[in-house]
Design an enzyme around this catalytic site. Structure first.
Site, mmCIF file in Angstrom:
data_model
loop_
_atom_site.group_PDB
_atom_site.id
_atom_site.type_symbol
_atom_site.label_atom_id
_atom_site.label_comp_id
_atom_site.label_asym_id
_atom_site.label_seq_id
_atom_site.Cartn_x
_atom_site.Cartn_y
_atom_site.Cartn_z
ATOM 1 N N ASP A 31 0.804 -1.230 0.000
ATOM 2 C CA ASP A 31 0.000 0.000 0.000
ATOM 3 C C ASP A 31 0.837 1.279 0.000
ATOM 4 O O ASP A 31 1.573 1.552 0.949
ATOM 5 C CB ASP A 31 -0.900 0.047 1.235
ATOM 6 C CG ASP A 31 -1.791 -1.181 1.379
ATOM 7 O OD1 ASP A 31 -1.321 -2.292 1.066
ATOM 8 O OD2 ASP A 31 -2.939 -1.028 1.812
ATOM 9 N N ASN A 64 -4.339 4.240 -0.633
ATOM 10 C CA ASN A 64 -4.108 5.345 0.313
ATOM 11 C C ASN A 64 -3.138 6.380 -0.246
ATOM 12 O O ASN A 64 -2.497 7.106 0.506
ATOM 13 C CB ASN A 64 -3.552 4.801 1.636
ATOM 14 C CG ASN A 64 -4.600 4.049 2.427
ATOM 15 O OD1 ASN A 64 -5.618 4.599 2.800
ATOM 16 N ND2 ASN A 64 -4.349 2.769 2.660
ATOM 17 N N ASN A 118 -10.522 -0.960 0.755
ATOM 18 C CA ASN A 118 -11.725 -0.368 1.345
ATOM 19 C C ASN A 118 -11.815 1.143 1.174
ATOM 20 O O ASN A 118 -12.890 1.725 1.271
ATOM 21 C CB ASN A 118 -11.827 -0.726 2.837
ATOM 22 C CG ASN A 118 -10.605 -0.303 3.626
ATOM 23 O OD1 ASN A 118 -9.473 -0.619 3.261
ATOM 24 N ND2 ASN A 118 -10.820 0.414 4.715
ATOM 25 N N HIS A 119 -10.682 1.820 0.895
ATOM 26 C CA HIS A 119 -10.696 3.265 0.665
ATOM 27 C C HIS A 119 -10.735 3.619 -0.819
ATOM 28 O O HIS A 119 -10.612 4.795 -1.172
ATOM 29 C CB HIS A 119 -9.471 3.924 1.300
ATOM 30 C CG HIS A 119 -9.494 3.902 2.793
ATOM 31 N ND1 HIS A 119 -8.352 3.711 3.555
ATOM 32 C CD2 HIS A 119 -10.512 4.042 3.682
ATOM 33 C CE1 HIS A 119 -8.675 3.734 4.838
ATOM 34 N NE2 HIS A 119 -9.970 3.924 4.941
ATOM 35 N N HIS A 171 -7.283 -7.777 0.272
ATOM 36 C CA HIS A 171 -7.216 -6.613 1.154
ATOM 37 C C HIS A 171 -8.081 -6.904 2.373
ATOM 38 O O HIS A 171 -9.311 -6.794 2.325
ATOM 39 C CB HIS A 171 -7.742 -5.395 0.386
ATOM 40 C CG HIS A 171 -7.336 -4.088 0.983
ATOM 41 N ND1 HIS A 171 -6.086 -3.543 0.796
ATOM 42 C CD2 HIS A 171 -8.009 -3.210 1.760
ATOM 43 C CE1 HIS A 171 -6.019 -2.383 1.411
ATOM 44 N NE2 HIS A 171 -7.165 -2.157 2.017
ATOM 45 N N HIS A 192 -3.481 -4.133 3.305
ATOM 46 C CA HIS A 192 -4.365 -3.383 4.202
ATOM 47 C C HIS A 192 -3.747 -3.045 5.548
ATOM 48 O O HIS A 192 -3.921 -1.946 6.043
ATOM 49 C CB HIS A 192 -5.701 -4.106 4.442
ATOM 50 C CG HIS A 192 -6.611 -3.383 5.395
ATOM 51 N ND1 HIS A 192 -7.122 -2.130 5.116
ATOM 52 C CD2 HIS A 192 -7.084 -3.717 6.629
ATOM 53 C CE1 HIS A 192 -7.892 -1.737 6.137
ATOM 54 N NE2 HIS A 192 -7.874 -2.670 7.061
ATOM 55 N N HIS A 229 -0.557 -2.763 6.393
ATOM 56 C CA HIS A 229 0.619 -1.900 6.244
ATOM 57 C C HIS A 229 1.858 -2.377 6.993
ATOM 58 O O HIS A 229 2.838 -1.642 7.075
ATOM 59 C CB HIS A 229 0.306 -0.460 6.688
ATOM 60 C CG HIS A 229 -0.677 0.259 5.833
ATOM 61 N ND1 HIS A 229 -0.784 1.631 5.826
ATOM 62 C CD2 HIS A 229 -1.605 -0.205 4.955
ATOM 63 C CE1 HIS A 229 -1.744 1.994 4.990
ATOM 64 N NE2 HIS A 229 -2.259 0.891 4.453
#
Length: 259
Positions: A8, A40, A67-68, A152, A177, A179
């Site tokens: 990510d 992100n 999810n973002h 994710h 996800h 990180h």
């Protein structure tokens, strides 16, 4: 086939580090395809068209997300444009813009990439295992042997289950996800490469790419906090998976931390 998967990318700081290190790293490692999770990449979190373009012009062949992915309304039309090599979790609601699978092609090489999202401690979505079955079947009918899954998800257990569930059906299941780069890269019994989390590309001295004091306030008080992304030394966490192009079975998997 040599596939580079980058964890990510967080904030403009992560984008800039990606641009500094990715081109040379790809060349040195003789990479055929490069996939980058960019959910992100915008300031704060989420994705913007400009952050996606930055990642692609830095050397990515495809951007996956999570999810973002759709947090910023400006990104919806970008996802809808089929000429843009960017995908979102395939098991989001059917009304979500974009797609959850993509086929990368070069002379003599084809790689199917599937993006899925977990359900434990995550936003509501359809069953990722059912969706995995459907998409793997579709790619197999196209004669695609090499398949990579970006899963994710929050829960380690759910990621592990997905790895074993798809073992022998896909080339790699790579978690994103959380990180944090995990130390469990392996080839599963039936030839699928696996890691619980590939890590992140962003500022080292941070909490998952977020300024430490902001993250601490959120955790300690439970109150809403406006997250900030700090400056500082950055890292690029990544995984290289090598596959047998004819069978799709993984030959090796290795994780990297590029400063």
């Amino acid at each position: 086939m040599r596939i580079l998967f980058v964890g990510d990318v967080v904030a403009p700081q992560g984008c800039e580090h990606l641009r500094r290190v990715l081109p040379v790293f790809k060349k040195v490692q003789n990479i055929d395809f490069c996939i980058v999770n960019g959910e992100n990449a915008a300031q704060g979190n989420g994705m913007l068209p400009m952050s996606c373009e930055h990642i692609l012009t830095s050397g990515a062949d495809l951007i996956t997300s999570g999810n973002h992915a759709l947090k910023r309304p400006e990104i919806e039309k970008y996802f809808e444009n089929e000429n843009n090599p960017v995908i979102r979790p395939a098991n989001l609601h059917r009304s979500a813009p974009g797609r959850g699978v993509y086929v990368l092609e070069k002379i003599g090489l084809r790689l199917g990439v599937i993006n899925l999202m977990g359900r434990i401690y995550m936003d509501a979505c359809d069953n990722p295992f059912d969706e995995a079955d459907r998409l793997v079947s579709e790619l197999s009918l196209q004669g695609i042997k090499n398949i990579l899954v970006d899963f994710h998800a929050e829960a380690t257990s759910e990621k592990r289950v997905m790895g074993f569930y798809l073992d022998g059906k896909v080339s790699a299941v790579l978690g994103t996800h959380t990180h944090i780069r995990t130390a469990d890269s392996m080839i599963l019994e039936n030839g699928t490469a696996y890691i619980t989390d590939a890590g992140m590309t962003g500022v080292v001295d941070s909490v998952l790419g977020v300024e430490k004091s902001c993250a601490a306030r959120k955790v300690i008080t439970g109150l809403p906090v406006h997250f900030k992304n700090p400056d500082g030394e950055c890292m690029m966490n990544a995984v290289i998976v090598e596959t047998d192009n004819k069978t799709g079975r993984a030959i090796s998997i290795e994780s990297f931390d590029i400063r």
